[in-house]
Design an enzyme around this catalytic site. Structure first.
Site, PDB file in Angstrom:
ATOM      1  N   ARG A 119       0.486  -2.633  -8.083  1.00 39.01           N
ATOM      2  CA  ARG A 119       0.077  -1.624  -8.970  1.00 39.01           C
ATOM      3  C   ARG A 119      -0.809  -0.464  -8.365  1.00 39.01           C
ATOM      4  O   ARG A 119      -1.292   0.445  -9.023  1.00 39.01           O
ATOM      5  CB  ARG A 119      -0.937  -2.110  -9.976  1.00 39.01           C
ATOM      6  CG  ARG A 119       0.050  -3.121 -11.141  1.00 39.01           C
ATOM      7  CD  ARG A 119      -0.993  -3.846 -11.900  1.00 39.01           C
ATOM      8  NE  ARG A 119      -1.326  -5.112 -11.530  1.00 39.01           N
ATOM      9  CZ  ARG A 119      -2.570  -5.927 -12.023  1.00 39.01           C
ATOM     10  NH1 ARG A 119      -3.183  -5.301 -13.023  1.00 39.01           N
ATOM     11  NH2 ARG A 119      -2.834  -6.721 -11.427  1.00 39.01           N
ATOM     12  N   LYS A 174      -2.400  -2.831   0.007  1.00 36.44           N
ATOM     13  CA  LYS A 174      -3.751  -2.498  -0.670  1.00 36.44           C
ATOM     14  C   LYS A 174      -4.986  -2.933   0.203  1.00 36.44           C
ATOM     15  O   LYS A 174      -5.869  -2.036  -0.256  1.00 36.44           O
ATOM     16  CB  LYS A 174      -3.572  -3.588  -1.798  1.00 36.44           C
ATOM     17  CG  LYS A 174      -4.687  -3.759  -2.752  1.00 36.44           C
ATOM     18  CD  LYS A 174      -4.568  -4.534  -4.017  1.00 36.44           C
ATOM     19  CE  LYS A 174      -4.684  -5.913  -3.781  1.00 36.44           C
ATOM     20  NZ  LYS A 174      -4.624  -6.765  -5.176  1.00 36.44           N
ATOM     21  N   GLY A 193      -7.776 -16.138 -13.562  1.00 33.10           N
ATOM     22  CA  GLY A 193      -7.819 -17.424 -13.576  1.00 33.10           C
ATOM     23  C   GLY A 193      -8.913 -17.965 -14.435  1.00 33.10           C
ATOM     24  O   GLY A 193     -10.122 -17.351 -13.850  1.00 33.10           O
ATOM     25  N   GLU A 203      -4.284 -20.390 -14.587  1.00 34.96           N
ATOM     26  CA  GLU A 203      -4.036 -19.016 -14.782  1.00 34.96           C
ATOM     27  C   GLU A 203      -3.696 -18.301 -16.216  1.00 34.96           C
ATOM     28  O   GLU A 203      -3.446 -19.193 -16.965  1.00 34.96           O
ATOM     29  CB  GLU A 203      -2.685 -18.476 -13.959  1.00 34.96           C
ATOM     30  CG  GLU A 203      -2.681 -18.826 -12.415  1.00 34.96           C
ATOM     31  CD  GLU A 203      -4.197 -18.130 -11.758  1.00 34.96           C
ATOM     32  OE1 GLU A 203      -4.141 -16.783 -11.760  1.00 34.96           O
ATOM     33  OE2 GLU A 203      -5.031 -18.736 -11.133  1.00 34.96           O
ATOM     34  N   LYS A 242     -17.505  24.029  18.365  1.00 39.82           N
ATOM     35  CA  LYS A 242     -16.772  22.803  18.732  1.00 39.82           C
ATOM     36  C   LYS A 242     -17.214  22.666  20.191  1.00 39.82           C
ATOM     37  O   LYS A 242     -17.273  23.594  20.916  1.00 39.82           O
ATOM     38  CB  LYS A 242     -15.177  23.344  18.808  1.00 39.82           C
ATOM     39  CG  LYS A 242     -14.246  22.128  19.015  1.00 39.82           C
ATOM     40  CD  LYS A 242     -13.308  22.667  19.969  1.00 39.82           C
ATOM     41  CE  LYS A 242     -13.365  22.879  21.348  1.00 39.82           C
ATOM     42  NZ  LYS A 242     -11.979  23.151  22.151  1.00 39.82           N
TER      43      LYS A 242
END
Ligand code: UD1
Ligand code: CA
Length: 518
Positions: free
Chosen positions: A33, A40, A160, A175, A371
């Site tokens: 998802r 993930k 769960g 679950e 820089k």
């Protein structure tokens, strides 16, 4: 120190030895998802990936081994582990047949792992180390077979449920998709964080069935097994339910990020940092701030950034891996890998790139990019400049529009500006070149040769004024009308007159105030 609770016989001598502990982090899932090319657990929030946060929370376990179950994006996750947690061992779960299957594979790869096994889902970034410590302490003190971290939540959807028996003890974890309507009404949920007795866990994992809605081996079924055989199972309820929140999509990711932001911000405010608008202030967990630092709105402090005592940062500022000294001010700036010295000032609208170093009380002002350069103590680059590959001495002044021409198309070259040198506006310093200590450079010069200490360099053409030109060549214009109103004395000025707005060598006129801006 670990409790010395495990013992074994070694010949005739009973040897007490430290309890072994193993951490297993479950991180093989795809996280469908999230709809992301990135696994993930590698999504970051406030300075660490989800997995990084979980490993940090697990640190106080002081595990002998830390096993991370990887599957989706295994190469990426393993590479990340090498970077942030080289002590962790990736264990490949090539096909994901459930959380029980994942732990089984991990333990099979570590036959020596005994004592306590702490299992953590890889996607619970808000978990606190203290909570893991409490869970493990409660588990070991009770001599339990298994202890689960639970939380009471308003919306248990998808999680769960902790099913307790008449005596209040845990009966099973079910679950949602396998739950009865009555079980679904339970709001006490399984956080996916557990402590187990290693030997009992190994045994129970071997007996898991896949007789459930997903056809997977559920780690949670181990609890039902233990409860049924009379082993001690315990529930440790998290005091703060937000710690147990998992991440399944990017909406949840953003919500977790906000919760973590609030936690981090509250922590800093309680240690004496002023945050003018905590809701728009994002401070990575890796950042440190000194007492009486002030952070103004819309500011992000990232990575290895440190902000010193009484420094003021923001508004509208992003600092990445940047050090800000005590009492310095940084306003509307973007900085990465830079160091801002004590009492120095940056912005508004400045860009500090890697290895930009401002010494004490140096100034980098508006529309200035720096820089790989050192700006010396008390030196100033106040406006509209590019400073690259340069060393600027203490108390030097770099006029508006000065460009450090560091790149010849092939190589980057270095420029040195000496102590208290004075570089006029709109100057190009073509590297490699050196402007000596106390030297002046006239405005509008292109400096290609070294300037000796105390000399004045002028490289531009002399100015020529052609008297009466506008009246002759632009008659009838508003400029001509203005010239007429100004009278006719003006054409008297001869060509070769000293150039207004800049000094000329030998002319005896002070250059300051004309060649540079303050
Ligand atoms: C799991 C728990 C659920 C709990 C929830 C908390 C089970 C059966 N259920 O559900 O009770 O409320 O976590 O968030 O354990 N993973 C693997 N290999 C696998 C399957 C999963 O490594 O084969 C990893 C995932 O990457 C993830 C973690 O295990 O980090 C949990 O898996 P996930 O599928 O999210 O479990 P849930 O269904 O959320
Ligand atoms: Ca989940």
């Amino acid at each position: 120190m670990r409790p010395q609770t495990a013992s074994r016989t070694d010949g005739s001598i009973l040897v007490s030895q430290p309890r072994l502990r193993t951490v297993v982090v479950l991180a093989a899932g795809e996280g469908k998802r999230m709809k992301s090319a990135l696994p993930k657990v590698l999504h970051p929030i406030l300075g660490r990936t989800l997995l990084g946060h979980v490993l940090t929370a697990a640190a106080p376990v002081s595990a002998d081994r830390t096993l991370v179950v990887v599957g989706h994006g295994a190469d990426q996750v393993s590479a990340h582990l090498r970077e942030v947690a080289p002590y962790a061992e990736p264990v490949l779960q090539a096909e994901q047949h459930g959380t029980g299957h994942a732990v089984r594979i991990a333990l099979e790869s570590a036959p020596d792992a005994g004592g306590t096994v702490v299992v953590l889902n890889g996607d619970v970034p808000l978990l606190r180390p203290e909570t893991v410590t409490e869970l493990v302490a409660a588990h070991e003190a009770a001599g339990a077979a298994a202890t689960v971290l639970a939380a009471e939540v308003a919306d248990p959807t998808g999680l769960g449920r902790i099913v307790r028996g008449g005596d209040g003890g845990l009966e099973q974890i079910v679950e949602e998709r396998d739950a009865t309507p009555a079980q679904r009404a339970i709001r006490e949920i399984n956080a996916g964080i557990y402590a187990f007795d290693a030997a009992l866990l190994r045994d129970a994992l071997g007996k898991l069935s896949t007789d459930n809605d997903q056809g997977e081996e559920y780690l949670t079924d181990v609890f039902g097994q233990f409860a049924a055989t009379g082993e001690t199972v315990a529930v440790h309820v998290a005091a703060d339910a937000t710690e147990t929140l998992g991440c399944n999509d990017r909406v949840e990711l953003a919500a977790l990020r906000r919760l973590l932001r609030d936690r981090v911000n509250e922590g800093w405010m309680r240690t004496g940092v002023t945050l003018l608008d905590p809701a728009t202030t994002w401070i990575d967990v890796t950042v440190t701030l000194g007492r009486d630092a002030v952070v103004d709105q819309n500011t992000q402090l990232c990575g290895a950034t440190t902000v010193g005592p009484a420094a003021a940062v923001g508004p509208d500022t992003t600092l990445i891996d940047t050090t800000v000294g005590a009492g310095a001010t940084v306003i509307r700036a973007h900085a990465m890998g830079a160091a801002v010295g004590p009492g120095a000032s940056v912005g508004p609208y400045a860009y500090l790139r890697p290895e930009a170093t401002l010494r004490e009380k140096a100034k980098v002002g508006t529309f200035v990019e720096v820089k790989k350069s050192e700006i010396g103590e008390g030196a100033k680059v106040p406006h509209l400049s590019y400073v690259g590959d340069a060393t600027i001495g203490a108390r030097a002044n770099i006029g508006a529009g000065t460009l450090f021409v560091n790149y010849d198309g092939v190589n980057k070259n270095h420029t040195v500006v000496g102590e208290a040198a004075f570089v006029g506006c709109d100057t190009s310093l073509v590297a490699p070149v050196e402007v000596g200590a106390g030297a002046y450079v006239a405005a509008g010069s292109a400096v290609t040769k070294d300037v000796p200490p105390g000399a004045l360099a002028v490289t531009r053409a002399q100015q020529r004024n052609i008297d009466g030109w506008v009246l002759r060549r632009r008659p009838g214009t508003k400029s001509a009308a203005a010239a007429e109103r100004a009278g006719q004395e003006a054409p008297g000025a001869s060509e070769g007159e000293p150039i207004h707005g800049a000094p000329v060598a030998g002319e005896g006129r002070p250059a300051s105030g004309d060649t540079a801006t303050e």
